[in-house]
Design a protein around this motif. Structure first.
Motif, PDB file in Angstrom:
ATOM      1  N   ARG A   1     -10.762   8.246  -1.161  1.00 21.83           N
ATOM      2  CA  ARG A   1     -11.296   8.357   0.208  1.00 21.83           C
ATOM      3  C   ARG A   1     -12.679   8.998   0.169  1.00 21.83           C
ATOM      4  N   ILE A   2     -12.799  10.051  -0.642  1.00 23.54           N
ATOM      5  CA  ILE A   2     -14.105  10.735  -0.732  1.00 23.54           C
ATOM      6  C   ILE A   2     -15.139   9.804  -1.377  1.00 23.54           C
ATOM      7  N   LEU A   3     -14.737   9.181  -2.478  1.00 23.74           N
ATOM      8  CA  LEU A   3     -15.653   8.251  -3.166  1.00 23.74           C
ATOM      9  C   LEU A   3     -16.112   7.144  -2.231  1.00 23.74           C
ATOM     10  N   GLY A   4     -15.167   6.554  -1.494  1.00 22.07           N
ATOM     11  CA  GLY A   4     -15.492   5.471  -0.563  1.00 22.07           C
ATOM     12  C   GLY A   4     -16.497   5.961   0.472  1.00 22.07           C
TER      13      GLY A   4
ATOM     14  N   GLY B   1     -22.887   4.116  -8.651  1.00 21.29           N
ATOM     15  CA  GLY B   1     -21.856   4.516  -9.606  1.00 21.29           C
ATOM     16  C   GLY B   1     -21.799   6.027  -9.665  1.00 21.29           C
ATOM     17  N   ILE B   2     -20.929   6.533 -10.517  1.00 23.54           N
ATOM     18  CA  ILE B   2     -20.823   7.976 -10.716  1.00 23.54           C
ATOM     19  C   ILE B   2     -21.352   8.297 -12.114  1.00 23.54           C
ATOM     20  N   LYS B   3     -22.349   9.179 -12.131  1.00 23.20           N
ATOM     21  CA  LYS B   3     -22.929   9.616 -13.403  1.00 23.20           C
ATOM     22  C   LYS B   3     -22.901  11.130 -13.386  1.00 23.20           C
ATOM     23  N   GLU B   4     -22.341  11.721 -14.410  1.00 19.00           N
ATOM     24  CA  GLU B   4     -22.190  13.175 -14.464  1.00 19.00           C
ATOM     25  C   GLU B   4     -21.649  13.728 -13.142  1.00 19.00           C
ATOM     26  N   ASN B   5     -20.636  13.028 -12.647  1.00 17.37           N
ATOM     27  CA  ASN B   5     -19.900  13.470 -11.458  1.00 17.37           C
ATOM     28  C   ASN B   5     -20.689  13.366 -10.147  1.00 17.37           C
ATOM     29  N   LYS B   6     -21.784  12.620 -10.148  1.00 20.46           N
ATOM     30  CA  LYS B   6     -22.601  12.485  -8.921  1.00 20.46           C
ATOM     31  C   LYS B   6     -22.783  11.013  -8.583  1.00 20.46           C
ATOM     32  N   VAL B   7     -22.844  10.707  -7.286  1.00 16.89           N
ATOM     33  CA  VAL B   7     -23.156   9.333  -6.861  1.00 16.89           C
ATOM     34  C   VAL B   7     -24.599   9.043  -7.271  1.00 16.89           C
ATOM     35  N   SER B   8     -24.803   7.962  -8.025  1.00 17.42           N
ATOM     36  CA  SER B   8     -26.143   7.649  -8.531  1.00 17.42           C
ATOM     37  C   SER B   8     -26.441   6.173  -8.352  1.00 17.42           C
ATOM     38  N   GLU B   9     -27.730   5.843  -8.239  1.00 19.25           N
ATOM     39  CA  GLU B   9     -28.122   4.423  -8.200  1.00 19.25           C
ATOM     40  C   GLU B   9     -28.418   3.976  -9.611  1.00 19.25           C
ATOM     41  N   MET B  10     -28.053   2.733  -9.864  1.00 20.73           N
ATOM     42  CA  MET B  10     -28.327   2.143 -11.169  1.00 20.73           C
ATOM     43  C   MET B  10     -28.937   0.773 -10.947  1.00 20.73           C
ATOM     44  N   ASP B  11     -29.670   0.316 -11.949  1.00 20.94           N
ATOM     45  CA  ASP B  11     -30.252  -1.015 -11.900  1.00 20.94           C
ATOM     46  C   ASP B  11     -29.121  -2.009 -12.210  1.00 20.94           C
ATOM     47  N   ILE B  12     -28.895  -2.941 -11.305  1.00 17.73           N
ATOM     48  CA  ILE B  12     -27.754  -3.859 -11.487  1.00 17.73           C
ATOM     49  C   ILE B  12     -27.929  -4.723 -12.735  1.00 17.73           C
ATOM     50  N   GLU B  13     -29.184  -5.030 -13.086  1.00 19.86           N
ATOM     51  CA  GLU B  13     -29.431  -5.823 -14.311  1.00 19.86           C
ATOM     52  C   GLU B  13     -28.960  -5.013 -15.524  1.00 19.86           C
ATOM     53  N   GLU B  14     -29.260  -3.711 -15.489  1.00 25.90           N
ATOM     54  CA  GLU B  14     -28.879  -2.859 -16.617  1.00 25.90           C
ATOM     55  C   GLU B  14     -27.351  -2.710 -16.683  1.00 25.90           C
ATOM     56  N   VAL B  15     -26.740  -2.558 -15.519  1.00 26.57           N
ATOM     57  CA  VAL B  15     -25.277  -2.404 -15.485  1.00 26.57           C
ATOM     58  C   VAL B  15     -24.625  -3.645 -16.085  1.00 26.57           C
ATOM     59  N   LEU B  16     -25.057  -4.815 -15.605  1.00 25.23           N
ATOM     60  CA  LEU B  16     -24.401  -6.055 -16.065  1.00 25.23           C
ATOM     61  C   LEU B  16     -24.808  -6.434 -17.491  1.00 25.23           C
TER      62      LEU B  16
END
Ligand code: ADP
Length: 312
Positions: A261-264, A286-301
């Motif tokens: 619920r919190i994550l959502g 995504g979650i990085k080091e326990n924090k909501v973070s933005e990531m590059d979708i190209e890098e993720v995939l």
């Protein structure tokens, strides 16, 4: 920015409704119209949406599943269909989209971002199999569902001295198996292909029996083998009469856990903020080091998914 769309796609995951509710409230506060597209990418193609309002979404925020429905869309795989659709969205003044789903849905979000349509992907899958994020929405609820089931299996197993194999979900990822197997003090955990060593598992079972434990539990990831296959091999090789159960869809059911619920909520609020403030061309959260973070979708995939070990 005056209109933002949301959709849920692929497998459902508990916590999706919490994210939808958070986006709806953020939209209401900022005076932005929030369009909920029905049944994943199909709703986006068919322009099938409803306007989301806080008094409606609030009643779903604590429920599992997705109030928007989800589907797999073959049509969305066609580049011409996507191009036409983006053209229509722009004409209607829809300036951004939030996609909540698994890695297939991420590929759809990537395709939209490549067309210059700002899209934020939220990792919504019980499998915890999206690269670069430590956690996905739905995973914590799923592992809690698995543990509930294992506790029930354990009482019967202890009474009858069963050796029990429980097959859990996760597609190719072993996170559900590893976390639940660890929490259940399983005698053997088969989370990856390397763990599928029948001799080693046999030894672990024998050691457990020698300690007079009343039952033996093996937790098996579906991506490695099915419970049927595993039982067949173990019974033939060592003369066991293994009990087996593939837990199936109960793993993704029920109301989301506190974490989901919190994550959502946090994912939803951040996705809205990113689009509303026009912060970039699109991203994956995504979650990085326990924090909501933005990531590059190209890098993720473009990255390989690694198993996320519990607190190690
Ligand atoms: P999940 O998101 O749970 O992994 P799927 O793999 O079924 O579920 O993907 C959901 C939907 O995402 C698909 O039905 C399709 O519409 C879209 N999708 C998947 N792969 C691609 C791709 N390579 N390009 C565009 N859209 C995709």
């Amino acid at each position: 920015m005056k209109k933002i769309g949301i959709l849920t796609s692929g497998g459902d995951a508990p916590g999706m409704n919490a994210a939808i509710n958070a986006i709806t409230w953020a939209g209401a506060k900022a005076g932005v119209e929030i369009r909920g597209y029905q049944e994943g990418y199909n709703g986006l193609i068919d322009n099938d949406y409803r306007l989301l309002e806080p008094y409606k979404t609030s009643h779903h925020a604590n429920l599992g599943g997705t109030l928007l429905g989800s589907s797999r869309s073959e049509r969305f795989m066609e580049p011409e269909i996507r191009e036409k659709m983006v053209e229509r969205l722009r004409k209607e003044g829809v300036e951004g989209l939030v996609v909540i789903g698994g890695d297939g849905s991420y590929r759809g979000a990537q395709a939209l971002t490549r067309l210059g349509f700002p899209t934020v992907a939220i990792p919504g899958t019980i499998d915890n199999d999206i690269p670069l994020t430590e956690l996905t929405l739905g995973f914590k609820t799923a592992i809690s569902n698995v543990i509930d089931a294992i506790d029930k299996i354990a009482t019967a197993s202890a009474s009858h001295s069963f050796v029990f194999v429980v097959e859990v979900m996760g597609r190719l990822a072993g996170d559900i198996a590893l976390w639940t197997g660890t929490a259940a003090f399983a005698d053997a955990i088969i989370a990856t292909k390397e763990d599928y060593d029948l001799e080693a598992i046999h030894e672990k079972i024998q050691f457990s029996k020698a300690q007079h434990k009343r039952y033996q539990l093996i937790v098996l990831a579906e991506g490695v083998a099915s419970a049927d296959e595993f039982k067949e091999e173990m019974d033939a090789k060592f003369g066991y009469e293994l009990r087996k159960l593939a837990l199936g869809h109960i793993q993704r059911g029920g109301n989301p856990s506190v974490d989901d619920r919190i994550l959502g909520k946090l994912f939803g609020e951040r996705a809205f903020e990113y689009l509303h403030n026009d912060e970039g061309p699109g991203c994956a959260l995504g979650i990085k080091e326990n924090k909501v973070s933005e990531m590059d979708i190209e890098e993720v995939l473009g990255s390989k998914n690694e198993i996320n070990r519990p607190y190690q």
